[in-house]
Design a protein around this motif. Structure first.
Motif, PDB file in Angstrom:
ATOM      1  N   UNK A  87       0.858  -1.183   0.000  1.00 43.41           N
ATOM      2  CA  UNK A  87       0.000   0.000   0.000  1.00 43.41           C
ATOM      3  C   UNK A  87       0.898   1.238   0.000  1.00 43.41           C
ATOM      4  N   UNK A  88       0.733   2.156  -0.967  1.00 43.45           N
ATOM      5  CA  UNK A  88       1.640   3.302  -1.057  1.00 43.45           C
ATOM      6  C   UNK A  88       1.420   4.311   0.063  1.00 43.45           C
ATOM      7  N   UNK A  89       2.494   5.026   0.399  1.00 38.82           N
ATOM      8  CA  UNK A  89       2.444   6.125   1.373  1.00 38.82           C
ATOM      9  C   UNK A  89       2.489   7.436   0.595  1.00 38.82           C
ATOM     10  N   UNK A  90       1.481   8.273   0.781  1.00 39.22           N
ATOM     11  CA  UNK A  90       1.394   9.546   0.063  1.00 39.22           C
ATOM     12  C   UNK A  90       1.614  10.692   1.047  1.00 39.22           C
ATOM     13  N   UNK A 130      -0.232  20.855  -5.691  1.00 44.29           N
ATOM     14  CA  UNK A 130      -1.423  20.125  -5.255  1.00 44.29           C
ATOM     15  C   UNK A 130      -1.794  19.058  -6.280  1.00 44.29           C
ATOM     16  N   UNK A 131      -1.663  19.387  -7.561  1.00 41.39           N
ATOM     17  CA  UNK A 131      -1.976  18.416  -8.610  1.00 41.39           C
ATOM     18  C   UNK A 131      -0.998  17.240  -8.588  1.00 41.39           C
ATOM     19  N   UNK A 132       0.250  17.493  -8.217  1.00 40.71           N
ATOM     20  CA  UNK A 132       1.229  16.409  -8.144  1.00 40.71           C
ATOM     21  C   UNK A 132       0.834  15.405  -7.063  1.00 40.71           C
ATOM     22  N   UNK A 133       0.355  15.898  -5.923  1.00 37.73           N
ATOM     23  CA  UNK A 133      -0.136  14.996  -4.877  1.00 37.73           C
ATOM     24  C   UNK A 133      -1.379  14.262  -5.366  1.00 37.73           C
ATOM     25  N   UNK A 134      -2.266  14.979  -6.036  1.00 35.17           N
ATOM     26  CA  UNK A 134      -3.484  14.365  -6.560  1.00 35.17           C
ATOM     27  C   UNK A 134      -3.157  13.237  -7.541  1.00 35.17           C
ATOM     28  N   UNK A 193      -4.374   9.481  -7.476  1.00 37.76           N
ATOM     29  CA  UNK A 193      -4.994   8.884  -8.662  1.00 37.76           C
ATOM     30  C   UNK A 193      -4.449   7.479  -8.917  1.00 37.76           C
ATOM     31  N   UNK A 194      -3.147   7.328  -8.844  1.00 38.52           N
ATOM     32  CA  UNK A 194      -2.531   6.021  -9.114  1.00 38.52           C
ATOM     33  C   UNK A 194      -2.968   4.990  -8.072  1.00 38.52           C
ATOM     34  N   UNK A 253      -8.657  16.804  -3.062  1.00 37.68           N
ATOM     35  CA  UNK A 253      -7.573  16.133  -3.779  1.00 37.68           C
ATOM     36  C   UNK A 253      -8.120  15.080  -4.750  1.00 37.68           C
ATOM     37  N   UNK A 254      -9.161  14.373  -4.335  1.00 39.94           N
ATOM     38  CA  UNK A 254      -9.776  13.385  -5.227  1.00 39.94           C
ATOM     39  C   UNK A 254     -10.398  14.084  -6.434  1.00 39.94           C
ATOM     40  N   UNK A 255     -11.002  15.244  -6.213  1.00 34.94           N
ATOM     41  CA  UNK A 255     -11.543  16.008  -7.349  1.00 34.94           C
ATOM     42  C   UNK A 255     -10.432  16.340  -8.343  1.00 34.94           C
TER      43      UNK A 255
END
Length: 327
Positions: free
Chosen positions: A13-16, A29-33, A37-38, A163-165
């Protein structure tokens, strides 16, 4: 349209790191999103760190859980929610069955949520039952801490939905209106060491998916959580200090036309010899929110594979089913 691709069979499970998600820089913010997404395309599970909830708060929450569950059963039963319409308050051992057809889960719990009376908008919109929190007298300060913790979880959930948006190539505020008055159920759970007389197929929490949109889990250092990957293999989600585990519920595939996943997970028998404590919080959009495919995930035909639903009625039906209260 965001194209569908088969999920990759994750080995972990990835750590973000959420630090940049609080930046004023939209690109950060988009880079975290994109990382979210992945993770959502493969397992629908990820850890978050640098999430803004202080270690003192999470540590106290687990300590409050320990103090409550160490009380004598007679004391815990003073806040018994077994006969309450909404199952608020104390949940005795073995009351819930998450994996239909298996023995009762080997856990006890306590839960609270948004209070609903007969004059509340959600009651009139179809909830059809009241939901009043039942607070214990002990440990001291329990209610105040629980309410403060829950408020922090709502703020974090609102941030994650933004972030999900972004991860779905939507405007960052796409879900903001529906998250103004979110549904909330937050629980503390106690998994005792596995008893010698347990049934062979009895788990701490049977295999299941979550029912709503977003779950934020705080777990202690004992471990036991497992997630099923795309190949059907169970992979461990061990405790990582300073993180929450985030997972997507059954409403997310409807929102994304199956691009993001709500995955099976379970808690294994507690064979550590220690008591395990965890605290899942379920935060979902307003009870009346219609859950339907978002514009960026609509297929070319315009006909999504899942029908629309109302989030509140779905979550309510699933809640009653797992406690054996369905009609």
């Amino acid at each position: 349209m965001i194209p569908y691709t088969p999920p990759v069979a994750a080995e972990f499970i990835p750590v973000i790191d959420l630090a940049d998600s609080f930046s004023d820089d939209l690109d950060k913010r988009k880079a975290v999103a994109h990382e979210i997404h992945k993770a959502c395309r493969d397992t629908g599970f990820f850890y978050i760190k640098n999430h803004g909830i202080a270690a003192e708060v999470t540590g106290k929450h687990l300590e409050v859980a320990r103090q409550f569950f160490e009380l004598p059963l007679q004391e815990k039963m003073k806040s018994d929610g077994t006969n309450a319409e909404s199952m608020r308050g104390y949940e005795p051992m073995g009351l819930q069955v998450l994996d239909e057809g298996t023995p009762q889960d080997l856990k006890e719990g306590f839960q609270m949520g948004i209070e609903i009376t007969e004059d509340h908008r959600w009651y009139k919109a179809g909830m059809g039952k009241t939901a009043i929190n039942i607070w214990p007298d002990q440990p001291e300060g329990f209610r105040e801490h629980f309410e403060n913790y829950s408020a922090g979880m709502i703020d974090l959930a609102r941030h994650l939905m933004r972030m999900i948006a972004l991860s779905l190539e939507l405007d960052e505020d796409y879900f903001d209106t529906d998250m103004m008055t979110p549904m909330l159920e937050t629980r503390i759970l106690h998994y005792p060491p596995h008893p010698a007389n347990a049934d062979p197929n009895q788990l701490g929490a049977g295999a299941h998916t979550d029912w709503g949109v977003l779950t934020i889990l705080l777990q202690d250092d004992v471990g036991g959580l497992e997630v099923r990957n795309a190949d059907g293999v169970w992979i461990s989600a061990p405790p990582i200090d300073g993180t929450f585990v985030v997972n997507l519920g059954d409403m997310i595939p409807i929102l994304t036309n199956g691009i993001y996943h709500s995955n099976m997970h379970r808690v294994l028998n507690n064979s550590s010899g220690r008591d395990r404590y965890s605290a899942p919080t379920f935060v979902d959009p307003d009870f009346e929110t219609r859950i339907k495919c978002v514009p960026t995930c609509l297929p070319d035909s315009g006909a999504p594979k899942y029908p629309e639903t109302t989030i509140g009625q779905h979550v309510q039906a699933m809640f009653e089913k797992t406690y054996g209260k369905a009609g």
